[in-house]
Design an enzyme around this catalytic site. Structure first.
Site, PDB file in Angstrom:
ATOM      1  N   GLN A 105       7.907   2.882   1.651  1.00  0.00           N
ATOM      2  CA  GLN A 105       7.738   3.479   2.974  1.00  0.00           C
ATOM      3  C   GLN A 105       9.050   3.347   3.752  1.00  0.00           C
ATOM      4  O   GLN A 105       9.535   2.233   3.994  1.00  0.00           O
ATOM      5  CB  GLN A 105       6.613   2.808   3.766  1.00  0.00           C
ATOM      6  N   TYR A 185       6.935   3.992  15.735  1.00  0.00           N
ATOM      7  CA  TYR A 185       8.327   3.821  15.308  1.00  0.00           C
ATOM      8  C   TYR A 185       9.089   5.150  15.500  1.00  0.00           C
ATOM      9  O   TYR A 185       8.540   6.118  16.035  1.00  0.00           O
ATOM     10  CB  TYR A 185       8.373   3.278  13.875  1.00  0.00           C
ATOM     11  N   ARG A 232       3.254   9.592   6.740  1.00  0.00           N
ATOM     12  CA  ARG A 232       2.163   8.914   7.445  1.00  0.00           C
ATOM     13  C   ARG A 232       2.233   9.210   8.944  1.00  0.00           C
ATOM     14  O   ARG A 232       3.305   9.093   9.551  1.00  0.00           O
ATOM     15  CB  ARG A 232       2.248   7.406   7.241  1.00  0.00           C
TER      16      ARG A 232
HETATM   17  C1  LIG Z   1       0.258  -7.488   8.235  1.00  0.00           C
HETATM   18  C2  LIG Z   1       0.264  -6.009   8.466  1.00  0.00           C
HETATM   19  C3  LIG Z   1       1.448  -5.304   8.313  1.00  0.00           C
HETATM   20  C4  LIG Z   1       1.469  -3.902   8.451  1.00  0.00           C
HETATM   21  N1  LIG Z   1       2.639  -3.228   8.224  1.00  0.00           N
HETATM   22  C5  LIG Z   1       2.647  -1.869   8.224  1.00  0.00           C
HETATM   23  C6  LIG Z   1       3.818  -1.146   7.845  1.00  0.00           C
HETATM   24  O1  LIG Z   1       4.855  -1.705   7.459  1.00  0.00           O
HETATM   25  N2  LIG Z   1       3.747   0.208   7.884  1.00  0.00           N
HETATM   26  C7  LIG Z   1       2.613   0.884   8.275  1.00  0.00           C
HETATM   27  O2  LIG Z   1       2.596   2.121   8.281  1.00  0.00           O
HETATM   28  N3  LIG Z   1       1.487   0.203   8.619  1.00  0.00           N
HETATM   29  C8  LIG Z   1       1.467  -1.136   8.571  1.00  0.00           C
HETATM   30  N4  LIG Z   1       0.300  -1.815   8.860  1.00  0.00           N
HETATM   31  C9  LIG Z   1      -0.960  -1.064   9.051  1.00  0.00           C
HETATM   32  C10 LIG Z   1      -1.734  -0.960   7.725  1.00  0.00           C
HETATM   33  O3  LIG Z   1      -1.080  -0.076   6.841  1.00  0.00           O
HETATM   34  C11 LIG Z   1      -3.193  -0.471   7.949  1.00  0.00           C
HETATM   35  O4  LIG Z   1      -3.131   0.753   8.640  1.00  0.00           O
HETATM   36  C12 LIG Z   1      -4.037  -1.473   8.731  1.00  0.00           C
HETATM   37  O5  LIG Z   1      -3.931  -2.767   8.140  1.00  0.00           O
HETATM   38  C13 LIG Z   1      -5.521  -1.073   8.759  1.00  0.00           C
HETATM   39  O6  LIG Z   1      -6.070  -0.991   7.449  1.00  0.00           O
HETATM   40  P1  LIG Z   1      -7.063  -2.142   6.880  1.00  0.00           P
HETATM   41  O7  LIG Z   1      -8.280  -2.155   7.767  1.00  0.00           O
HETATM   42  O8  LIG Z   1      -7.406  -1.736   5.493  1.00  0.00           O
HETATM   43  O9  LIG Z   1      -6.305  -3.435   6.941  1.00  0.00           O
HETATM   44  C14 LIG Z   1       0.275  -3.213   8.781  1.00  0.00           C
HETATM   45  C15 LIG Z   1      -0.910  -3.938   8.962  1.00  0.00           C
HETATM   46  C16 LIG Z   1      -0.932  -5.306   8.806  1.00  0.00           C
HETATM   47  C17 LIG Z   1      -2.239  -6.053   8.953  1.00  0.00           C
END
Ligand SMILES: Cc1cc2nc3c(=O)[nH]c(=O)nc-3n(C[C@H](O)[C@H](O)[C@H](O)COP(=O)(O)O)c2cc1C
Length: 359
Positions: A105, A185, A232
């Site tokens: 990404q 971002y 995304r």
């Molecule tokens: C620790 C953490 C780091 C994340 N880092 C990113 C990231 O680098 N890029 C991004 O697009 N989303 C990031 N997200 C969002 C996740 O991709 C995802 O949308 C979010 O965790 C919700 O999905 P889930 O309910 O399956 O956890 C992050 C989420 C968490 C919890």
């Protein structure tokens, strides 16, 4: 009572997406974990972490800066130096050895950064609009600074940095890239009417606000092939102090992206958000959903979403942090490890590569 997934579960069906043949629809969401070397080189910990999760239909890596000025937080990986490229090669080789597929990404943080993370430089953004709140730096939490507005004639160079990073990723053996145009971002800052106050061709109308994202996607597609590029988005998601009153920009954007022939569109939205159906009618290729931060992704809900045809695949975040073998556990309806939030961002192997697998 457990309910193992049957072999014909929508979640377990193979799918061809762009250049990739993927074995299932349960993909790993991008997750920033802040454990790369200080110079942004992926290290042995990332090699092990991603190889452990190769059972995902597709791994989308943590957000990774396409340029030094794109870095948002300490110890995120970069994709702009030879050393970083070597690190990604080790990650790609390890994931492939386990039968997986992985895209990197590309995340330029824009104003969601701080001089302490940027060697003293001021973060850049579409407009000099300061985000409310604080950002984590090596010197602790600090208020977001007022960013420097990118000049119109700087934008082709920034798009080229994304293209160069995409080229480096693929040269390292990574299967493709995902452009991070979500979560407040840089690319999202261009899309959002509450943040983008530009008066040139990159601000104002939906067509103008979508323009930079389309140009970046085109530059990346020209560099590595459209069939290795995903995007995304998170329409109207307020993360990182983004405000969007006019979400019609997403129909404009997705129409333009569709014309480029990209591999997939990855939407972060509540499952019942009408924008999902709207974008489904505009986007002709693979549509991937992540149901957002509110509650953790739920197997049965995601199975229904694919089964009903609302989306083609899903990404899962927190459950993949805690369960390297999530696809197997969901297939068997086995008990899941709980994620430890205290070790999400930074640290070593603990809470990263030490979650147990079943078999
Ligand atoms: C620790 C953490 C780091 C994340 N880092 C990113 C990231 O680098 N890029 C991004 O697009 N989303 C990031 N997200 C969002 C996740 O991709 C995802 O949308 C979010 O965790 C919700 O999905 P889930 O309910 O399956 O956890 C992050 C989420 C968490 C919890």
């Amino acid at each position: 009572m457990t309910r193992p997934l049957s072999a014909d579960s929508p979640l377990l069906q193979p799918i061809t997406v762009g250049a990739w043949q993927l074995p299932n629809r349960i993909w790993m969401a991008p997750l920033t974990r802040n454990r790369a070397d200080d110079d942004g080189t992926p290290n042995a910990l990332q090699v092990e972490y991603y190889a452990q999760r190769a059972g995902a239909g597709l791994i989308v890596s943590e957000g990774s800066q396409p340029s030094a000025l794109g870095q948002g937080y300490p110890n995120t990986p970069g994709v702009h130096t030879d050393a970083q490229q070597e690190g990604w090669k080790r990650v790609a080789d390890a994931v492939h050895a386990e039968g997986g597929t992985i895209v990197t990404q590309l995340m330029h943080a824009g104003r969601i950064s701080h001089p302490d993370t940027l060697g003293g430089q001021t973060p850049v953004a579409p407009s000099a609009v300061q985000a409310a709140g604080e950002v984590f730096t090596v010197n602790g939490q600090q208020a977001f600074p007022t960013p420097r507005e990118l000049a119109t004639d700087e934008l082709p160079g920034v798009a080229q940095q994304y293209a160069d990073a995409a080229r480096r990723a693929v040269a390292a053996g990574i299967d493709g890239i995902e452009l991070h145009a979500a979560n407040g971002y840089l690319l999202h800052q261009f899309l959002a009417d509450g943040v983008n106050g530009r008066t040139d061709n990159y601000g104002g109308s939906p067509e103008n606000r979508a323009r930079f994202v389309v140009e970046v996607a085109k530059a990346a597609a020209d560099a590595i092939g459209a069939d290795r590029v995903g995007v995304r988005i998170s329409p109207a998601h307020p993360f990182n102090d983004v405000t969007e009153d006019d979400v019609s920009v997403y129909e404009t954007l997705v129409t333009r992206l569709d014309e480029l022939g990209l591999a997939y569109l990855h939407v972060l939205a509540e499952a019942d958000d009408p924008i999902v159906a709207k974008l489904r009618s505009v986007w002709t290729r693979t549509l991937v959903l992540n149901t957002g931060f509110g509650t953790e992704s739920d197997r049965d809900q995601l199975e229904d979403l694919i089964g009903s045809g609302a989306v083609d695949a899903v990404t899962v975040g927190r459950k993949f942090i805690a369960n390297p073998d999530l696809v197997q556990r969901w297939t068997d309806d086995a008990e899941l490890n709980a994620p430890d939030e205290g070790s999400f961002y930074g640290g070593g192997a603990e809470g990263y590569t030490d979650y147990p697998v079943l078999h």
